[in-house]
Design an enzyme around this catalytic site. Structure first.
Site, PDB file in Angstrom:
ATOM      1  CG  ASP A  57       0.115  -3.820   2.627  1.00 50.06           C
ATOM      2  OD1 ASP A  57       0.362  -3.356   1.701  1.00 50.06           O
ATOM      3  OD2 ASP A  57      -0.077  -3.503   3.700  1.00 50.06           O
ATOM      4  CD  GLN A  97      -2.750   5.703   9.857  1.00 48.04           C
ATOM      5  OE1 GLN A  97      -2.888   4.562  10.008  1.00 48.04           O
ATOM      6  NE2 GLN A  97      -2.902   6.236   8.754  1.00 48.04           N
ATOM      7  N   GLY A  98       2.065   6.055   9.452  1.00 46.39           N
ATOM      8  CA  GLY A  98       3.252   6.596   8.832  1.00 46.39           C
ATOM      9  C   GLY A  98       4.309   5.468   8.999  1.00 46.39           C
ATOM     10  CG  ASP A  99       5.391   3.745  12.775  1.00 45.41           C
ATOM     11  OD1 ASP A  99       6.481   4.594  12.406  1.00 45.41           O
ATOM     12  OD2 ASP A  99       4.589   3.909  13.828  1.00 45.41           O
ATOM     13  CB  SER A 100       2.562   1.901   6.461  1.00 46.13           C
ATOM     14  OG  SER A 100       1.367   1.349   7.024  1.00 46.13           O
ATOM     15  CG  HIS A 117      -0.423   0.553   2.442  1.00 40.54           C
ATOM     16  ND1 HIS A 117      -0.181  -0.552   3.567  1.00 40.54           N
ATOM     17  CD2 HIS A 117      -0.157   1.627   3.193  1.00 40.54           C
ATOM     18  CE1 HIS A 117       0.162   0.055   4.460  1.00 40.54           C
ATOM     19  NE2 HIS A 117       0.033   1.347   4.404  1.00 40.54           N
TER      20      HIS A 117
HETATM   21  N1  ARG Z   1      -1.488   1.735   7.794  1.00 41.82           N
HETATM   22  C1  ARG Z   1      -0.533   2.725   8.612  1.00 41.82           C
HETATM   23  C2  ARG Z   1       0.517   3.148   7.755  1.00 41.82           C
HETATM   24  O1  ARG Z   1       0.287   3.455   6.459  1.00 41.82           O
HETATM   25  C3  ARG Z   1      -0.020   1.687   9.370  1.00 41.82           C
HETATM   26  C4  ARG Z   1      -0.731   1.361  10.566  1.00 41.82           C
HETATM   27  C5  ARG Z   1      -0.277   0.334  11.556  1.00 41.82           C
HETATM   28  N2  ARG Z   1      -1.003   0.342  12.765  1.00 41.82           N
HETATM   29  C6  ARG Z   1      -1.154  -0.467  13.572  1.00 41.82           C
HETATM   30  N3  ARG Z   1      -1.758  -0.394  14.655  1.00 41.82           N
HETATM   31  N4  ARG Z   1      -0.062  -1.202  13.836  1.00 41.82           N
HETATM   32  O2  ARG Z   1       1.410   4.094   8.273  1.00 41.82           O
END
Ligand code: ARG
Length: 261
Positions: free
Chosen positions: A120, A213-216, A75
């Site tokens: 992913d 968010q942002g760690d993805s 993603h």
């Molecule tokens: N989708 C998020 C991103 O794009 C990562 C979310 C991870 N969430 C979690 N609860 N571990 O950065």
């Protein structure tokens, strides 16, 4: 509280309710907006951590798996993005330092399914080999279908986004979280979706430590192997909802087919 701050908290609350991946204001304060419940780390301790940069700013994490290839989340990258994406390697600071590198190719996993966030994964090929040094290195991969024991200690790292004007997300952080049994994780997410064989969960029952968010796209490492890629979750660090990661061992052969690694 002044009017601006009040309006901001109302908006944040509304947003956190509308999007399950956003955190509510109480969590924002507790987490300081980055990797939740973690600690600062130097890039020398996690030299395989990279920042995937889009239009010049941090957008996702990633992990160097050789001098030429990075594994990140599907993603975070589609092949049409190739000209827009770059990498910053070798820096604790997400905004400066280290080296900025160009990409030659982005290969999203052919089975990547954005609806249920299955497969992913994306591989990023660098234009040139990066030179390894104490701040730039690679991480090993598990074998195809290699098992991660339930409760294995894992370390997740990243820059995340703060979603909080009071907090800077400039410097790399990490958190230690145990892997979660697959059935236990599936039960936790019954109302959200399937935990497929391409996913692995990690976190404490009581929450408190997690990616956000942002760690993805960033690395989840256990026993010095890249076992997961930050993928999704319900909120961040909530009790009963572990973080969900893309399970690297499930696509080990695909990595070899694409990269030769
Ligand atoms: N989708 C998020 C991103 O794009 C990562 C979310 C991870 N969430 C979690 N609860 N571990 O950065």
């Amino acid at each position: 509280m002044n009017l601006v701050a009040y309006l901001l908290s109302v908006v944040l609350l509304a947003v956190s309710q509308a999007f399950p991946d956003r955190r509510d204001p109480a969590e924002l304060i507790k987490s300081q907006g980055r990797i939740v419940g973690g600690f600062p780390v130097d890039i020398k301790d996690i030299p395989y951590q990279v920042s995937v940069v889009k239009y010049g700013s941090h957008t996702c994490g990633g992990a160097l798996i050789s001098s030429r290839w990075v594994l990140t989340a599907g993603h975070c990258a589609s092949s049409s993005n190739t000209p827009l994406l770059g990498l910053r390697v070798g820096s604790t600071d997400r905004n400066s330092g280290g080296q900025l590198l160009k990409l030659k190719r982005v290969v999203q996993h052919p089975n990547y399914n954005p609806t249920i966030i299955d497969y992913d994964f994306a591989l990023l090929e660098l234009q040139e080999d990066v030179t390894f040094n104490e701040r730039v290195g690679m991480v090993s991969l598990p074998e195809q279908d290699e098992v991660v024991e339930d409760g294995a200690q894992c370390r997740v790292s990243g820059w995340g986004s703060t979603q909080n004007s009071q907090e800077s997300s400039r410097y790399l952080r990490a958190a230690d979280v145990p892997s979660v049994n697959q059935e236990t994780c599936q039960a936790a997410y019954t109302y959200f979706g399937e935990i497929t064989a391409r996913m692995i969960c990690a976190g404490y029952k009581q929450g408190g430590k997690d990616a956000c968010q942002g760690d993805s796209g960033g690395p989840l490492v256990s026993d010095q192997k890249l076992v997961g890629i930050v993928s999704w979750g319900f909120g961040c660090a909530r009790a009963g909802y572990p973080g969900v990661y893309a399970r690297v061992a499930s696509v080990r052969q695909w990595v070899t087919e694409v990269s030769g690694i």
